[in-house]
Motif scaffolding. Structure first.
Motif, short mmCIF file in Angstrom:
data_model
loop_
_atom_site.label_atom_id
_atom_site.label_comp_id
_atom_site.label_asym_id
_atom_site.label_seq_id
_atom_site.Cartn_x
_atom_site.Cartn_y
_atom_site.Cartn_z
N VAL A 143 0.83 -1.22 0.00
CA VAL A 143 0.00 0.00 0.00
C VAL A 143 0.86 1.26 0.00
O VAL A 143 0.44 2.30 -0.50
CB VAL A 143 -0.99 0.02 1.19
CG1 VAL A 143 -2.03 -1.06 1.02
CG2 VAL A 143 -0.28 -0.10 2.52
N GLY A 144 2.08 1.16 0.55
CA GLY A 144 3.00 2.29 0.46
C GLY A 144 3.38 2.56 -0.99
O GLY A 144 3.43 3.71 -1.43
N GLY A 145 3.62 1.48 -1.75
CA GLY A 145 3.90 1.63 -3.17
C GLY A 145 2.71 2.18 -3.93
O GLY A 145 2.85 3.03 -4.81
N MET A 146 1.51 1.71 -3.58
CA MET A 146 0.30 2.19 -4.22
C MET A 146 0.10 3.68 -3.94
O MET A 146 -0.28 4.46 -4.82
CB MET A 146 -0.90 1.39 -3.69
CG MET A 146 -2.22 1.75 -4.33
SD MET A 146 -2.32 1.21 -6.04
CE MET A 146 -3.85 2.02 -6.52
N PHE A 147 0.36 4.08 -2.70
CA PHE A 147 0.25 5.49 -2.33
C PHE A 147 1.24 6.33 -3.13
O PHE A 147 0.89 7.40 -3.66
CB PHE A 147 0.50 5.66 -0.83
CG PHE A 147 0.52 7.09 -0.37
CD1 PHE A 147 -0.67 7.76 -0.12
CD2 PHE A 147 1.72 7.76 -0.20
CE1 PHE A 147 -0.66 9.09 0.30
CE2 PHE A 147 1.73 9.08 0.22
CZ PHE A 147 0.54 9.75 0.47
N ALA A 148 2.49 5.86 -3.26
CA ALA A 148 3.51 6.59 -4.01
C ALA A 148 3.14 6.67 -5.49
O ALA A 148 3.34 7.71 -6.14
CB ALA A 148 4.86 5.92 -3.84
N PHE A 149 2.58 5.59 -6.02
CA PHE A 149 2.12 5.57 -7.42
C PHE A 149 1.09 6.66 -7.66
O PHE A 149 1.18 7.44 -8.62
CB PHE A 149 1.53 4.19 -7.71
CG PHE A 149 0.77 4.07 -9.01
CD1 PHE A 149 1.44 3.94 -10.20
CD2 PHE A 149 -0.62 4.07 -9.01
CE1 PHE A 149 0.74 3.81 -11.40
CE2 PHE A 149 -1.33 3.95 -10.19
CZ PHE A 149 -0.64 3.82 -11.40
N GLY A 214 10.83 2.68 -2.78
CA GLY A 214 11.02 1.98 -4.05
C GLY A 214 10.61 2.85 -5.23
O GLY A 214 11.30 2.90 -6.26
N PHE A 215 9.50 3.57 -5.10
CA PHE A 215 9.05 4.45 -6.17
C PHE A 215 9.96 5.66 -6.31
O PHE A 215 10.21 6.14 -7.43
CB PHE A 215 7.60 4.90 -5.91
CG PHE A 215 6.59 4.00 -6.53
CD1 PHE A 215 6.03 4.29 -7.76
CD2 PHE A 215 6.21 2.82 -5.89
CE1 PHE A 215 5.11 3.45 -8.34
CE2 PHE A 215 5.29 1.97 -6.47
CZ PHE A 215 4.74 2.28 -7.69
N PHE A 216 10.47 6.17 -5.19
CA PHE A 216 11.39 7.31 -5.25
C PHE A 216 12.64 6.95 -6.04
O PHE A 216 13.10 7.73 -6.89
CB PHE A 216 11.77 7.74 -3.84
CG PHE A 216 12.82 8.80 -3.78
CD1 PHE A 216 12.49 10.13 -4.00
CD2 PHE A 216 14.14 8.47 -3.53
CE1 PHE A 216 13.48 11.13 -3.98
CE2 PHE A 216 15.13 9.45 -3.50
CZ PHE A 216 14.79 10.78 -3.72
N VAL A 217 13.18 5.76 -5.81
CA VAL A 217 14.39 5.33 -6.52
C VAL A 217 14.07 5.08 -7.99
O VAL A 217 14.79 5.52 -8.89
CB VAL A 217 14.99 4.07 -5.87
CG1 VAL A 217 16.16 3.54 -6.69
CG2 VAL A 217 15.44 4.37 -4.45
N ALA A 218 12.98 4.36 -8.26
CA ALA A 218 12.63 4.03 -9.64
C ALA A 218 12.35 5.28 -10.46
O ALA A 218 12.65 5.33 -11.66
CB ALA A 218 11.39 3.11 -9.65
N ALA A 219 11.80 6.31 -9.82
CA ALA A 219 11.49 7.56 -10.52
C ALA A 219 12.73 8.23 -11.07
O ALA A 219 12.66 8.98 -12.06
CB ALA A 219 10.74 8.51 -9.58
N GLN A 220 13.89 7.97 -10.46
CA GLN A 220 15.12 8.58 -10.93
C GLN A 220 15.50 8.07 -12.33
O GLN A 220 16.25 8.73 -13.05
CB GLN A 220 16.27 8.30 -9.94
CG GLN A 220 15.97 8.62 -8.50
CD GLN A 220 15.41 10.01 -8.29
OE1 GLN A 220 15.99 10.99 -8.76
NE2 GLN A 220 14.29 10.09 -7.59
N PHE A 221 14.98 6.91 -12.71
CA PHE A 221 15.33 6.32 -14.00
C PHE A 221 14.35 6.67 -15.09
O PHE A 221 14.68 6.59 -16.28
CB PHE A 221 15.38 4.79 -13.88
CG PHE A 221 16.47 4.28 -12.97
CD1 PHE A 221 17.74 4.07 -13.45
CD2 PHE A 221 16.22 4.04 -11.63
CE1 PHE A 221 18.76 3.60 -12.62
CE2 PHE A 221 17.22 3.57 -10.79
CZ PHE A 221 18.49 3.35 -11.28
N TYR A 222 13.13 7.10 -14.71
CA TYR A 222 12.10 7.30 -15.72
C TYR A 222 11.50 8.70 -15.75
O TYR A 222 10.67 8.99 -16.59
CB TYR A 222 10.97 6.27 -15.53
CG TYR A 222 11.39 4.87 -15.95
CD1 TYR A 222 11.38 4.50 -17.28
CD2 TYR A 222 11.80 3.95 -15.00
CE1 TYR A 222 11.76 3.22 -17.67
CE2 TYR A 222 12.20 2.67 -15.38
CZ TYR A 222 12.17 2.32 -16.71
OH TYR A 222 12.57 1.06 -17.09
#
Length: 223
Positions: A143-149, A214-222
């Protein structure tokens, strides 16, 4: 005998919103918010795309975990002992990694989907590492990932991205609804894990923050 309705409700919430479901939920929500992102797909390929996402991110990991249970590598599907979670973490990470590799090499896949799947993978690997030292709430990670999404879709950094520029006002309005839904769902799922006594507050909070990270890190690539 009087039923404990809050406990029953918490169990239902934990089951309905199992961590394996969340990436597929993100895929479905995005197709609803910004269908223009999938305009390159014909109907047959789009249905195949959705089915394969469900198979690789829900069905295959679930079957793998169930097989570990039947072979007595884990004592129960609840996986109360952190050591029991090692095998399921590995099985899930393998299938999600395979899905990411295939999607990354497929034309017409929106960056936001690759970002989301990479974020889930980062969360899985970090969760696996943390689990070696302390139990962490995987539900809270989800749910933390869903919230970040939902926050990324709503945030200013994505206003000029293909998601909202293609979706226009339609996507912007619905991104607000998704953000509200994700916030309420996060509270409900975290409450269910605490109420059932599956985790303490620290384990839930760390899981939630790990999902966001996880979303914060992945966002750096996209982004």
């Amino acid at each position: 005998m009087k039923k404990n309705w809050p406990s029953l409700a918490a169990q239902i919430v934990s089951l309905l919103f199992h961590p394996l479901f969340f990436y597929f939920i993100m895929v479905v929500l995005l197709t609803w918010m910004a269908p223009e992102l999938f305009i390159e797909f014909n109907q047959k390929d789009f249905i195949k795309f959705l089915i394969l996402n469900g198979v690789y991110t829900i069905l295959f990991p679930a079957l793998g975990i169930f097989l570990l249970y039947k072979l007595n590598f884990i004592k129960s599907l609840e996986m109360e002992d952190p050591e029991e979670r090692i095998g399921p973490f590995i099985v899930t990470a393998v299938f999600y990694s395979w899905t990411f590799i295939n999607l990354r090499n497929t034309a017409f896949i929106p960056d936001i989907l690759l970002l989301s799947l990479l974020a889930v993978l980062i969360g899985l690997y970090l969760g696996f590492f943390i689990n070696l030292f302390d139990k962490i709430s995987i539900h809270a990670m989800a749910v933390g990932g869903m919230f970040a999404f939902s926050w990324l879709l709503l945030g200013s950094e994505l206003i000029e991205s293909p998601v909202l520029s293609l979706g226009g006002l339609y996507a912007q309005l619905h991104s607000g609804l998704v953000f509200i839904f994700s916030t309420l769902l996060a509270g409900l799922v975290c409450w269910s894990r605490l109420y059932l006594g599956k985790h303490n507050m620290q384990q839930v909070a760390s899981g939630f923050m790990m999902g966001i990270f996880g979303f914060f890190v992945a966002a750096q690539f996209y982004l």
